[in-house]
Design a protein around this motif. Structure first.
Motif, mmCIF file in Angstrom:
data_model
loop_
_atom_site.group_PDB
_atom_site.id
_atom_site.type_symbol
_atom_site.label_atom_id
_atom_site.label_comp_id
_atom_site.label_asym_id
_atom_site.label_seq_id
_atom_site.Cartn_x
_atom_site.Cartn_y
_atom_site.Cartn_z
ATOM 1 N N ASP A 1 0.665 -2.055 -0.207
ATOM 2 C CA ASP A 1 -0.281 -0.325 -0.007
ATOM 3 C C ASP A 1 0.929 1.221 -0.072
ATOM 4 O O ASP A 1 0.327 2.176 -1.188
ATOM 5 C CB ASP A 1 -0.958 -0.040 1.411
ATOM 6 N N LEU A 2 1.992 1.458 1.014
ATOM 7 C CA LEU A 2 2.874 2.639 0.957
ATOM 8 C C LEU A 2 3.402 2.948 -0.100
ATOM 9 O O LEU A 2 3.552 3.934 -1.189
ATOM 10 C CB LEU A 2 3.987 2.100 1.878
ATOM 11 N N LEU A 3 4.416 1.760 -1.166
ATOM 12 C CA LEU A 3 4.189 1.942 -2.553
ATOM 13 C C LEU A 3 3.617 3.135 -3.251
ATOM 14 O O LEU A 3 3.550 3.682 -3.864
ATOM 15 C CB LEU A 3 5.065 0.244 -2.811
ATOM 16 N N ALA B 1 14.147 0.864 -0.789
ATOM 17 C CA ALA B 1 14.984 2.048 -1.492
ATOM 18 C C ALA B 1 14.742 0.882 -3.321
ATOM 19 O O ALA B 1 15.045 1.728 -3.869
ATOM 20 C CB ALA B 1 16.324 1.311 -0.864
ATOM 21 N N SER B 2 15.237 -0.777 -2.937
ATOM 22 C CA SER B 2 15.124 -0.769 -4.055
ATOM 23 C C SER B 2 13.542 -1.142 -4.838
ATOM 24 O O SER B 2 13.266 -0.872 -5.660
ATOM 25 C CB SER B 2 15.053 -2.610 -4.221
ATOM 26 N N ALA B 3 12.343 -1.092 -4.172
ATOM 27 C CA ALA B 3 11.195 -1.166 -5.225
ATOM 28 C C ALA B 3 10.963 -0.047 -5.350
ATOM 29 O O ALA B 3 10.674 0.195 -6.454
ATOM 30 C CB ALA B 3 10.068 -1.798 -3.708
ATOM 31 N N ALA C 1 12.967 0.784 -8.097
ATOM 32 C CA ALA C 1 12.467 0.220 -9.799
ATOM 33 C C ALA C 1 11.423 0.643 -10.068
ATOM 34 O O ALA C 1 11.274 0.938 -11.504
ATOM 35 C CB ALA C 1 12.830 -1.646 -9.102
ATOM 36 N N SER C 2 10.659 1.530 -9.381
ATOM 37 C CA SER C 2 9.341 1.903 -9.766
ATOM 38 C C SER C 2 9.338 2.951 -9.946
ATOM 39 O O SER C 2 8.425 3.929 -11.187
ATOM 40 C CB SER C 2 8.290 1.418 -8.823
ATOM 41 N N GLU D 1 15.503 10.275 -5.966
ATOM 42 C CA GLU D 1 16.592 10.282 -5.184
ATOM 43 C C GLU D 1 15.871 9.345 -3.479
ATOM 44 O O GLU D 1 14.417 10.094 -3.093
ATOM 45 C CB GLU D 1 17.177 11.638 -4.795
ATOM 46 N N ILE D 2 16.460 8.392 -3.269
ATOM 47 C CA ILE D 2 16.228 7.141 -2.148
ATOM 48 C C ILE D 2 17.331 7.588 -1.284
ATOM 49 O O ILE D 2 18.302 7.122 -2.032
ATOM 50 C CB ILE D 2 16.023 6.000 -2.738
#
Ligand SMILES: [Zn+2]
Ligand SMILES: [Zn+2]
Length: 457
Positions: free
Chosen positions: A401-403, A429-431, A434-435, A440-441
């Motif tokens: 949900d958060l993503l 960080a990876s998800a 990727a999306s 910037e993360i």
């Protein structure tokens, strides 16, 4: 430039505390105490707070967000403290309770550094508190270069997302948030994006949601487990936090009773749980909630459990004990009463929230029915014959949900990951990378100021 400094000591769910600075203005977001550490180790990086701190803004009244507030207020008596009215009403008794817990630990564990603060320190801090309503901008003072707006976060009563406005840009600090309805709280009220920066909690980053196992599923499973326990003549212990989970479960049980899903049964709560529930009733029209007219104490009628009854207590079939602490810390009521449940096959201990693996609650879950658990002190290793189960009635957004919320609603160009263990932060960080490849993360290092906003190109 606006800077962000992570005042926690490590990337984890610890002493949440962050510093926002621009020119002469400096404001802290939350002043938490680490739930799994002791003494000064549990505090945020207090010596990194500037002497002329203007304000402290609290997201909600959980200990990992407010526990160090009296210490910060004491060192910075001129800093104003902003929060919602529900957070203030919950925080004051909770901080006084922390003093009582630390005072007891000094006596029982010989911790001579405790209490880290006193009732007087809490009272002195409370004098500086200011109530800020939802959706209305406020500043520490009229000349401050930082402006803030609260939006409801749906986590516990009074919880907020904090919008930060500076240099005509906008950042959003989530605190703890929930994107789905709970039994009592509504989902968070998402402000309109896009935001330049998101400072985001990552609590559930390492926990994939399982299809079909949503909130409604776990609520039904829990009610079935309670019904089954009653049918075989057992009692139920649910270890819970006094604020948040207690009120959610009272509401769930009350509506289940009305719908005939469980028989009418006495529900016992602790003294602090009762005090918190009274605040939930009193503030019910001042903070967004489902069942706005529902008053938990007069309608659900929970009984107050007196821990002095424990030595002579005899568990009764069909009774529910909704007692703190959720992690079953030694000497708490849920820890002490659990011994009475262990030898009784027809009883149940039902968990409904997060249990840290090394806490007594975590160890008991791992042991399970038929196992043995080291329950400390006189008891030593005890066989667990009662049923032990866990139902995920979380107050945090799932990672899926958060993503979706980040990429579809908030749409930030910079994300600062906080409030999560390292594996949880890594998943986000990876998800996110990727999306949204251009995003910037950042995992903000403790104690180091970094830019809040992305550099303008
Ligand atoms: Zn929280
Ligand atoms: Zn938290």
């Amino acid at each position: 430039m606006v800077t962000f400094t992570n005042l926690t000591r490590a990337p984890e769910i610890g002493a949440n505390s962050y510093l926002i600075q621009k020119g002469e203005s400096s404001v802290m977001l939350d002043a938490g105490m680490h739930p799994r550490r002791d003494g000064w180790d549990a505090t945020p990086l207090l010596d990194q707070i500037p002497q002329d701190l203007d304000a402290i803004i609290l997201s909600h009244a959980h200990h990992d967000h407010i526990g160090a507030l009296p210490l910060v207020s004491q060192a910075h008596p001129h800093a104003k403290v902003f929060m919602t009215s529900a957070t203030a009403a919950l925080a004051e008794p909770l901080l006084h309770n922390s003093v009582n817990v630390m005072t007891r630990q000094r006596r029982e564990l010989g911790r001579m550094d405790y209490p880290l603060y006193t009732h007087r320190t809490v009272d002195d801090s409370a004098v500086t508190w200011e109530l800020a309503p939802l959706n209305r901008p406020f500043r520490a003072d009229s000349s401050s270069e930082l402006e803030f707006v609260f939006h409801d976060a749906g986590h516990v009563l009074g919880s907020v997302l904090t919008e930060i406005r500076a240099e005509e840009r906008r950042a959003l600090y989530t605190g703890d948030l929930n994107l789905q309805r709970q039994s009592l709280m509504l989902p968070c009220q998402t402000p309109t994006g896009p935001f330049d920066t998101l400072i985001m909690e990552t609590t559930r980053g390492a926990q994939p949601a399982i299809p079909g196992q949503d909130r409604a599923y776990f609520e039904e499973e829990l009610l079935t487990a309670i019904r089954t326990t009653f049918e075989r003549g057992g009692a139920v212990l649910m270890p819970v936090f006094a604020m948040g989970k207690t009120q959610e479960v009272i509401t769930l049980l009350h509506h289940a009773r009305l719908a005939g899903k469980i028989p009418s049964a006495p529900v016992y709560i602790g003294g602090l749980g009762r005090a918190m529930t009274e605040v939930y009733d009193r503030q019910r029209t001042l903070a967004p909630r489902q069942h706005a007219n529902f008053r938990l104490i007069p309608e659900a009628q929970p009984e107050t459990f007196d821990p002095r009854r424990l030595p002579s207590l005899r568990l009764r079939a069909g009774h529910i004990y909704l007692l703190s602490a959720g992690m079953m810390t030694p000497k708490t009521t849920s820890h002490t009463i659990a011994r009475l449940f262990f030898p009784r096959e027809h009883d149940s201990i039902l968990f409904v929230g997060y249990t840290e693996p090394s806490s007594p609650a975590g160890l008991l879950r791992k042991a399970g029915q038929g196992g043995t658990v080291d329950w400390g002190e006189q008891g030593g290793s005890l066989p667990v014959r009662c049923e032990v189960r866990h139902f995920d009635l979380t107050a945090h957004a799932t990672r899926e949900d958060l993503l979706r919320w980040v990429t579809e609603d908030i749409k930030p160009s910079r994300v600062l990951l906080v409030h999560g263990d390292p594996d949880a932060q890594s998943w986000f960080a990876s998800a996110l990378a990727a999306s949204r490849p251009g995003m910037e993360i950042v995992q903000p290092p403790p104690g180091l100021p970094i830019p809040l906003f992305r550099k303008l190109s």
